[in-house]
Motif scaffolding. Structure first.
Motif, mmCIF file in Angstrom:
data_model
loop_
_atom_site.group_PDB
_atom_site.id
_atom_site.type_symbol
_atom_site.label_atom_id
_atom_site.label_comp_id
_atom_site.label_asym_id
_atom_site.label_seq_id
_atom_site.Cartn_x
_atom_site.Cartn_y
_atom_site.Cartn_z
ATOM 1 N N ALA A 140 -8.687 -19.969 57.670
ATOM 2 C CA ALA A 140 -8.297 -21.111 58.346
ATOM 3 C C ALA A 140 -7.535 -22.192 57.528
ATOM 4 N N GLN A 143 -3.906 -20.892 56.580
ATOM 5 C CA GLN A 143 -3.227 -20.983 57.663
ATOM 6 C C GLN A 143 -2.525 -22.360 57.748
ATOM 7 N N GLY A 144 -3.135 -23.351 57.600
ATOM 8 C CA GLY A 144 -2.491 -24.786 57.726
ATOM 9 C C GLY A 144 -2.118 -25.260 56.456
ATOM 10 N N ASP A 145 -1.479 -26.549 56.528
ATOM 11 C CA ASP A 145 -0.844 -27.130 55.420
ATOM 12 C C ASP A 145 -1.981 -28.040 54.770
ATOM 13 N N LEU A 146 -3.134 -27.691 54.550
ATOM 14 C CA LEU A 146 -4.118 -28.379 53.912
ATOM 15 C C LEU A 146 -4.062 -28.549 52.610
ATOM 16 N N SER A 148 -1.137 -27.548 50.405
ATOM 17 C CA SER A 148 0.136 -27.094 50.104
ATOM 18 C C SER A 148 0.746 -27.835 48.741
#
Length: 148
Positions: A140, A143-146, A148
């Motif tokens: 999870a 998949q996100g831009d946590l 980047s």
């Protein structure tokens, strides 16, 4: 209702004064008993065994209560381990249930009256649920831009 005895006999004894010791029957009139002298009051030696008296009809006036059941945590640990594993297959936030299973299984392993087999199964399944939860949380996060 008069008492024919003299007043000295009627008056109570002085409670502070020590009681007068009577001389032994075989003592001469002028002899006085020395402190610690044997006066014939014992019928057996000091170290001799005492007689055991067994009552004919003994009544039980007091009986010990049954002990309270000991706390059990191995079964609870296994339940939380299975529940945590099932939840960790679906979502990653089931790691809290797996942590609870690990804690309870460690407690169960430290108690001598707990089932070690159940506690070991609970520990293994809880750690597996933590591994699956960590995998879900890693996926999870990727998949996100946590990060980047």
């Amino acid at each position: 209702m008069t008492d024919p005895r003299p007043a000295e006999e009627i008056a109570p004894a002085d409670p502070i004064a020590p009681p007068a010791e009577a001389a032994p029957a075989d003592a001469a009139p002028g002899d006085t008993a020395l402190p610690g002298a044997h006066r014939g009051g014992f019928s057996r030696e000091f170290t001799a065994p005492t007689d055991i008296v067994v009552p004919q009809h003994a009544e039980v006036q007091w009986a010990p209560q049954p002990a309270a059941p000991l706390p059990r945590s191995a079964g609870w640990a296994l339940m939380f381990a299975i529940l945590g594993l099932a939840v960790s297959f679906i979502v990653g936030w089931g790691f809290l249930i797996g942590l609870l299973g690990v804690v309870l299984s460690v407690v169960a392993l430290r108690r001598p009256w707990e089932s070690r087999g159940v506690a070991i199964w609970a520990m293994c399944l809880s750690l597996l649920s933590l591994l699956y939860s960590a995998g879900w949380l890693w996926w999870a996060a990727s998949q996100g831009d946590l990060f980047s």
